[in-house]
Design a protein around this motif. Structure first.
Motif, PDB file in Angstrom:
ATOM      1  N   LEU A   1       0.837  -1.199   0.000  1.00  0.00           N
ATOM      2  CA  LEU A   1       0.000   0.000   0.000  1.00  0.00           C
ATOM      3  C   LEU A   1       0.875   1.253   0.000  1.00  0.00           C
ATOM      4  N   GLU A   2       1.963   1.179   0.738  1.00  0.00           N
ATOM      5  CA  GLU A   2       2.866   2.328   0.800  1.00  0.00           C
ATOM      6  C   GLU A   2       3.498   2.571  -0.571  1.00  0.00           C
ATOM      7  N   HIS A   3       3.914   1.492  -1.204  1.00  0.00           N
ATOM      8  CA  HIS A   3       4.520   1.600  -2.538  1.00  0.00           C
ATOM      9  C   HIS A   3       3.516   2.209  -3.521  1.00  0.00           C
ATOM     10  N   TRP A   4       2.288   1.714  -3.469  1.00  0.00           N
ATOM     11  CA  TRP A   4       1.269   2.227  -4.388  1.00  0.00           C
ATOM     12  C   TRP A   4       0.924   3.683  -4.078  1.00  0.00           C
ATOM     13  N   SER A   5       1.002   4.052  -2.792  1.00  0.00           N
ATOM     14  CA  SER A   5       0.661   5.444  -2.475  1.00  0.00           C
ATOM     15  C   SER A   5       1.745   6.396  -2.990  1.00  0.00           C
ATOM     16  N   LYS A   6       2.958   5.862  -3.192  1.00  0.00           N
ATOM     17  CA  LYS A   6       4.062   6.736  -3.635  1.00  0.00           C
ATOM     18  C   LYS A   6       4.222   6.763  -5.144  1.00  0.00           C
ATOM     19  N   THR A   7       3.761   5.701  -5.815  1.00  0.00           N
ATOM     20  CA  THR A   7       3.938   5.664  -7.273  1.00  0.00           C
ATOM     21  C   THR A   7       2.568   5.708  -7.946  1.00  0.00           C
ATOM     22  N   MET A   8       2.397   6.657  -8.809  1.00  0.00           N
ATOM     23  CA  MET A   8       1.138   6.754  -9.533  1.00  0.00           C
ATOM     24  C   MET A   8       0.985   5.554 -10.457  1.00  0.00           C
ATOM     25  N   PRO A   9      -0.256   5.089 -10.690  1.00  0.00           N
ATOM     26  CA  PRO A   9      -0.419   4.030 -11.696  1.00  0.00           C
ATOM     27  C   PRO A   9       0.110   4.539 -13.030  1.00  0.00           C
ATOM     28  N   GLY A  10       0.828   3.710 -13.712  1.00  0.00           N
ATOM     29  CA  GLY A  10       1.393   4.127 -14.987  1.00  0.00           C
ATOM     30  C   GLY A  10       2.799   4.682 -14.839  1.00  0.00           C
ATOM     31  N   LYS A  11       3.236   4.855 -13.570  1.00  0.00           N
ATOM     32  CA  LYS A  11       4.600   5.345 -13.354  1.00  0.00           C
ATOM     33  C   LYS A  11       5.353   4.309 -12.528  1.00  0.00           C
ATOM     34  N   SER A  12       5.507   3.139 -13.119  1.00  0.00           N
ATOM     35  CA  SER A  12       6.172   2.053 -12.412  1.00  0.00           C
ATOM     36  C   SER A  12       7.604   2.450 -12.103  1.00  0.00           C
ATOM     37  N   SER A  13       8.046   2.106 -10.882  1.00  0.00           N
ATOM     38  CA  SER A  13       9.371   2.549 -10.461  1.00  0.00           C
ATOM     39  C   SER A  13      10.474   1.629 -10.948  1.00  0.00           C
ATOM     40  N   ARG A  14      10.097   0.508 -11.522  1.00  0.00           N
ATOM     41  CA  ARG A  14      11.144  -0.457 -11.845  1.00  0.00           C
ATOM     42  C   ARG A  14      11.390  -0.503 -13.355  1.00  0.00           C
ATOM     43  N   HIS A  15      12.446  -1.228 -13.727  1.00  0.00           N
ATOM     44  CA  HIS A  15      12.861  -1.170 -15.130  1.00  0.00           C
ATOM     45  C   HIS A  15      12.559  -2.426 -15.915  1.00  0.00           C
ATOM     46  N   GLY A  16      12.249  -3.520 -15.241  1.00  0.00           N
ATOM     47  CA  GLY A  16      12.145  -4.814 -15.918  1.00  0.00           C
ATOM     48  C   GLY A  16      10.922  -4.972 -16.787  1.00  0.00           C
ATOM     49  N   THR A  17       9.956  -5.765 -16.345  1.00  0.00           N
ATOM     50  CA  THR A  17       8.838  -6.158 -17.196  1.00  0.00           C
ATOM     51  C   THR A  17       7.767  -5.084 -17.341  1.00  0.00           C
ATOM     52  N   GLN A  18       7.885  -3.999 -16.555  1.00  0.00           N
ATOM     53  CA  GLN A  18       6.943  -2.876 -16.671  1.00  0.00           C
ATOM     54  C   GLN A  18       5.483  -3.277 -16.465  1.00  0.00           C
ATOM     55  N   LEU A  19       5.228  -4.125 -15.453  1.00  0.00           N
ATOM     56  CA  LEU A  19       3.835  -4.297 -15.042  1.00  0.00           C
ATOM     57  C   LEU A  19       3.411  -2.957 -14.452  1.00  0.00           C
TER      58      LEU A  19
END
Ligand SMILES: NC(=O)c1ccc[n+]([C@@H]2O[C@H](COP(=O)([O-])OP(=O)(O)OC[C@H]3O[C@@H](n4cnc5c(N)ncnc54)[C@H](OP(=O)(O)O)[C@@H]3O)[C@@H](O)[C@H]2O)c1
Length: 535
Positions: A485-503
């Protein structure tokens, strides 16, 4: 005593005489609310007509709306006749039941309201023989839980009692139990200041469902399934809690909750625990709850760096559900037009213990999906040798990717269990097809199925907490979900913080109403070479 016992009574099966409820007074906070009308009073009336309530009892409703006892009785009569699913309201039974209904108006944040409740409970003790046993049901908005518990303690209505001591107070708390880890710990500490754990009943109504209770029976009352219920034989497990409805009139609540808090943190986690737990040493409440908690503690925590490989969120756009055009979430009543609340969530979990090491558990839950269904699917491994696949061509009617051996526990609707297996189609050549062996509650048993609330209210009256969430379970579940929940509250949907598969690469809304959720949810499984079942 009920005037007529018109209903066959499955709740009595296995219920020894000494396990019938003692006399009691049940105080319902939020008695003017939706849950009281739709679930609590119909369940209490159903218990009454099945003769499961003691001779002496009283139900005391409270909320701010001014009503006399008689007005409350009339309102509840209307609710019971409207919302009781399979028990007809019968005049003689109702008139007799209604004598035990009382109402006192008051603001539950105000200590004076508790003086009135206390006085009324004293009167009911002598007039209705309730013996000073009090059960306080918190059916209000969660923001009132802390004030109510504090006032109950301040007014002397809630206090610590040993098991089996007479004149007990108990508290039933509706979900959601906290908004996150810290608020749930705070709520727990206030409860534990006032009461002992055995006096606290945290409702997760999934645990009251017959089909959910049957998970343990199916696993541990049979000897044929348990030996294969392990990493050696199970390929992966899928747990789906899909709804066709949107947020209806609960927009403000849902804006704060989302699918992850509303469904996954509680209901789906209980299903994971029941399906993955070890056999308890006995059926006493603590042994079974110990095993459920152990499962949660063994779930691999989310790693902030890879969280997007393990969790997907979605929000519904417009579309068609069951043939009707429906609006997008952001256009729902009292929902922000820029809302980033998740109406869909899918997780991949691993339970790092001896039995389940390496077996993915996939969980998904969402609103406005194609079909209303809650189920657990145990997907077994493929046979070690591709004997029939090698025959090729028409011999194999199974899709190449299909793995026929799946055992499905359907929680709702159409409750039951099915087992799918490959079989030879009759004929001179060897042609293989997958077939399903099906058990349905509706047709297998002639009796009615008690509602979850009937079972849970009865158990709280008896003092059996087996089907309620224990403090450590709730905490373990929040501990798991909180980082997400904390991760989702910090990253907007569509702005994935990671570089791999881009879910999670698309902004909201990212799925059409009437679909099976966002494409990213399918990609989540594809990463491990799996697919969601087509339901
Ligand atoms: N509804 C469901 O199907 C459902 C399902 C699962 C869980 N739950 C949970 O059950 C709880 C109750 O839900 P609900 O849908 O019944 O809520 P609700 O319809 O809002 O009812 C709560 C009632 O509390 C009363 N209330 C509000 N503030 C009060 C105050 N200061 N003092 C005294 N009474 C007050 C209100 O009546 P007055 O205006 O008369 O005071 C209101 O009708 C919630 O925690 C919810 O999450 C509900």
């Amino acid at each position: 005593m009920a005037q007529s016992t018109m209903v066959e009574n499955p709740l009595l099966v296995g219920l020894p005489e000494e396990k019938r409820p003692e006399p009691f007074a049940l105080v319902i906070f939020g008695a003017h609310g939706d849950l009281t009308k739709r679930k609590l009073l119909p369940a209490l009336y159903a218990l009454y007509v099945q003769d499961l309530l003691p001779e002496s009892f009283a139900i005391l409703g409270t909320s701010r709306t001014q009503m006399s006892d008689d007005q409350f009785r009339d309102a509840m009569r209307e609710s019971v006749s409207k919302y009781s699913e399979d028990i007809e309201l019968e005049k003689a039974s109702w008139d007799s039941f209604a004598k035990s209904l009382f109402y006192r108006a008051g603001d539950s944040t105000d200590l004076d309201a508790y003086k009135l409740l206390s006085k009324t409970l004293d009167e009911l003790k002598s007039s209705r023989g309730t013996m000073g046993n009090h059960i306080f049901y918190l059916s209000t908005s969660p923001s009132l839980y802390v004030p109510i518990i504090t006032r109950l303690a301040e007014s002397g209505l809630a206090f610590k009692r040993k098991i089996n001591e007479p004149a007990w107070p108990r508290v039933v708390v509706e979900k959601p139990f906290g908004h996150n880890l810290s608020s749930s710990i705070e709520l727990d500490s206030i409860l534990h200041d006032a009461l002992r754990e055995h006096q606290i009943y945290r409702i997760d109504h999934y645990l009251g469902k017959e089909t959910v209770q049957n998970i343990m029976c199916f696993r541990f009352a049979n000897s044929i399934f348990e030996p294969i219920w392990t990493r050696e034989f199970v390929d992966h497990i899928q747990i789906t809690g899909a709804e066709t409805i949107g947020v209806e009139e609960r927009g403000p609540y849902y804006e704060e909750a989302g699918a992850s808090r509303d469904m996954i943190q509680n209901h789906l986690m209980q299903l994971v625990a029941l399906v993955a737990m070890e056999p308890p040493i006995s059926l006493d409440p603590e042994s079974t709850r110990d095993e459920r908690v152990k499962v949660l503690k063994a779930i691999r925590p989310f790693d902030p760096d890879t969280i997007d490989d393990f969790a997907v969120r979605g929000q519904y756009g417009e579309g068609f559900v069951l043939g009707n055009r429906v609006k997008r979430y952001r256009d729902e009543d009292r929902v922000s037009p820029e809302s980033n609340t998740d109406t869909f969530a899918a997780l991949k979990l691993f339970i790092d213990n001896w039995r389940w090491a390496g077996v993915p558990f996939y969980l998904r839950s969402g609103k406005r999906l194609a079909k209303r269904v809650t189920e657990i699917a145990i997907q077994f491994r493929k046979p070690p040798q591709k004997l029939f696949e090698e025959m090729g061509g028409a011999a194999l009617r199974l899709a190449k990717s299909e793995n026929p051996n799946v055992l499905v526990m359907r929680i709702q609707p159409d409750d039951g269990i099915s087992l799918r297996f490959a079989t030879k189609q009759p004929g001179p050549t060897t042609q293989i097809r997958a077939l399903t062996m099906d058990f349905r509650y509706g047709t297998a048993f002639g009796s009615r199925t008690p509602s979850a609330y009937e079972r849970l209210i009865l158990d709280s009256l008896i003092g059996d907490p087996s089907l309620f969430a224990r403090s450590d379970f709730v905490e373990a579940s929040w501990r798991l979900i909180d980082p997400l929940l904390e991760h989702w509250s910090k990253t907007m949907p569509g702005k994935s913080s990671r570089h791999g598969t881009q879910l999670n690469h698309r902004p909201f809304p990212n799925y059409e109403s009437g679909s099976w959720g966002p494409a990213e949810s399918h990609e989540l499984l594809a990463l491990c070479g799996h697919e969601w079942r087509e339901l």
